[in-house]
Design an enzyme around this catalytic site. Structure first.
Site, PDB file in Angstrom:
ATOM      1  NE  ARG A 231      -4.114  -1.837   0.358  1.00  0.00           N
ATOM      2  CZ  ARG A 231      -4.115  -3.026  -0.221  1.00  0.00           C
ATOM      3  NH1 ARG A 231      -3.080  -3.390  -0.979  1.00  0.00           N
ATOM      4  NH2 ARG A 231      -5.118  -3.867  -0.055  1.00  0.00           N
ATOM      5  CD  GLU A 260      -1.469   3.785  -6.182  1.00  0.00           C
ATOM      6  OE1 GLU A 260      -2.493   3.216  -6.649  1.00  0.00           O
ATOM      7  OE2 GLU A 260      -0.550   3.164  -5.643  1.00  0.00           O
ATOM      8  CG  HIS A 278      -1.546  -0.275  -7.475  1.00  0.00           C
ATOM      9  ND1 HIS A 278      -2.177   0.508  -6.533  1.00  0.00           N
ATOM     10  CD2 HIS A 278      -1.683  -1.549  -7.022  1.00  0.00           C
ATOM     11  CE1 HIS A 278      -2.669  -0.250  -5.574  1.00  0.00           C
ATOM     12  NE2 HIS A 278      -2.379  -1.510  -5.863  1.00  0.00           N
TER      13      HIS A 278
END
Length: 532
Positions: A231, A260, A278
């Protein structure tokens, strides 16, 4: 007429095959709102990914709807409370991407060790410079795993095959369980000092945000390589960039970011940083697994069977109306207990007192168990998987019910024995204000309190003396943290004291540590009791 399953986004053919024989499978473009609402009118179940919004309006447009299924891990695009209010089951695929996520961490670690990305870029730019990209072997190195949830365990199992020595930091897992995995549990500081590679596998909570920052990076083993595919925000990106620039950290693999989408980071300036957008769950297999998992869940639900991945269903049959208000209380007591204990208990008893025990209150044990693990594991914790998580970690949870009460008509206590011999307890009750249920903490580790069981709570223990409240208030104020409520409890003047505060914003680990150090606290913890 067969039940209608509406597929609003692309789904693997194998997943559609699971449904095709028993149901009327229909398709709609979930991003076409009018078409979606029209198609929902006849749907018994709807399957989405991330682009389709299933909100209160969508649920209201589907009078026959029984199941909303999200073919993925998160539920950001599903309004779970609206579905729950209508009695609609919500399911997802919480374990569909765990292998992909673990493999991504391994890939980043290897790429950083061998300078793969920068060497590839240089060669494609016409440069043949082998000596510039000399790397290091993984074999024989010490790998520190921060967090031994499901993904952390999968990562550990895979990286062990390279002939590594594994150590881990996870205060919420029993040493015996870690030993079974071939991992030695250590404190965070020891892990930082000993590890040649560090891979992070933690959930994002108020206590884990900023867990590895400037202070932690100052004590790492020189030449360490750090991977974060869990994370964003668990590692301070600027502090990591500074440590790389200074040469204390030899490289990093980063798949997640504090904000993000991320197209600008101080880490992007370094050739020895492998950065990906990601991609942890971005594999064909993970997507296919997610589709298959929710298709099977939809089939079970529409056939009236047990559904393992239901996120809003209480297991154990019909819950009495008088017991329902105690469900969120028991869960929040479980969360508060874990925060106050600072680690996983060897055994936990959920004690229920009052006339309420005339009903079946076994579901309160389940709710408390869900709370115990909600902030300490990577995966989503539900009423279904909470007992499994407890069993995995060797935590025995039992229920005790007594018709007698002390002061409150109904009292719920979560009491646990820790591996070091300590016993910790947290108690609470539900009162009523008009039509609203009010959840309150009434006791924390032997201290009498009366404070709302909501928001973000801080617990600070220290020796009673003048001026402490002012010091904490000033520190939080200077950090922009607003205090919504505060209570100080003590057993005697000058003795041990517990300060409990409700704050409006989550604290990073550094600020909580600073608050504790400023008053010489013997213990400090934070519990996130906000509604999910």
């Amino acid at each position: 007429m067969n039940p209608v399953v509406l597929i609003a986004e692309e789904l693997a053919p194998a997943a559609i095959e699971v449904l095709a024989h028993d149901f009327d499978v229909r398709h709609v473009d979930g991003t076409d709102r009018p078409a979606l609402l029209s198609a929902l009118a006849e749907a018994d179940a709807v399957i989405v990914r991330s682009a389709t919004q299933i909100d209160a309006e969508a649920v209201a447009a589907a009078p026959r709807l029984k199941v909303v299924a999200r073919a993925g891990v998160g539920l950001d695009n599903v309004e779970v409370p609206a579905a729950t209010a209508r009695g609609v089951m919500v399911v997802n695929a919480p374990t569909s991407n765990i292998v992909s996520a673990a493999e991504q961490a391994v890939a980043l670690l290897l790429a950083v060790a061998r300078n793969t990305a920068s060497a590839s870029a240089a060669l494609k730019a016409g440069e043949w410079k082998r000596s510039r990209y000399t790397g290091v072997e993984v074999q024989g190195k010490t790998v520190g795993v921060v967090g031994l949830g499901r993904i952390g365990v999968l990562f550990a199992q895979r990286i062990a095959a390279f002939g590594t020595r594994l150590i881990a930091y996870d205060p919420y897992i029993q040493p015996a369980r870690a030993a079974q995995l071939g991992v030695r549990l250590v404190g965070l500081d020891e892990l930082l000092r000993e590890s040649d590679f560090i891979s992070i596998h933690l959930p994002k909570t108020p206590e884990t945000v900023g867990l590895i920052g400037e202070k932690e990076l100052a004590i790492v083993k020189p030449g360490v390589r750090i991977v974060n595919a869990a994370r964003g925000g668990l590692v301070d990106e600027q502090a990591l960039a500074d440590a790389i620039a200074e040469g204390r950290v030899a490289g990093a693999g980063v798949d997640v970011y504090s904000k993000e989408p991320c197209t600008s980071s101080p880490l992007f300036a370094f050739d020895n940083v492998v950065a990906t957008p990601h991609l942890g769950a971005s594999t064909h297999e993970a997507q296919d697994k997610a589709g298959l998992a929710v298709a099977r869940s939809v089939k079970l639900a529409l056939q009236g069977e047990f559904v393992p991945d239901a996120v809003n269903v209480q297991v154990g049959g019909v819950v009495a109306e008088d017991v329902r208000p105690l469900l969120p209380l028991a869960e929040k007591l479980g969360r508060a207990f874990t925060a106050v204990a600072g680690g996983v208990a060897a055994s936990v008893t959920v004690e229920v007192r009052g006339e309420i025990v005339a009903h079946d209150v076994s579901v309160l044990k389940l709710a408390a168990t869900k709370g115990l693990f909600s902030s300490v594991v990577e995966e989503q914790v539900t009423y279904v998987n909470a007992p499994h998580l407890a069993a995995e970690r060797g935590v025995e949870v039992t229920l005790s019910s007594l018709a007698e009460t002390v002061e409150q008509p109904t009292l719920v206590t979560v009491r646990g024995a820790l591996p070091d011999g300590r016993t910790v307890s947290v108690s609470g009750t539900v009162t009523h204000s008009g039509a609203r249920d009010v959840l309150k903490l009434t006791e924390v580790d032997g201290f009498d309190v009366e404070i709302g069981a909501e928001g973000i709570l801080l617990f600070l223990r220290y020796a009673d003396r003048p001026g402490v409240v002012g010091v904490v208030g000033t520190l939080l104020g200077e950090s922009g943290i607003n205090i919504a409520a505060m209570q100080v409890a003590r057993r005697e003047a000058g003795g041990e004291t517990l300060m409990t505060l409700t704050v409006d914003q989550a604290l990073g680990a550094d600020l909580l540590t600073s608050a504790a150090e400023s008053i010489g606290a013997t213990a400090a913890s934070a519990a996130d009791l906000r509604d999910e």
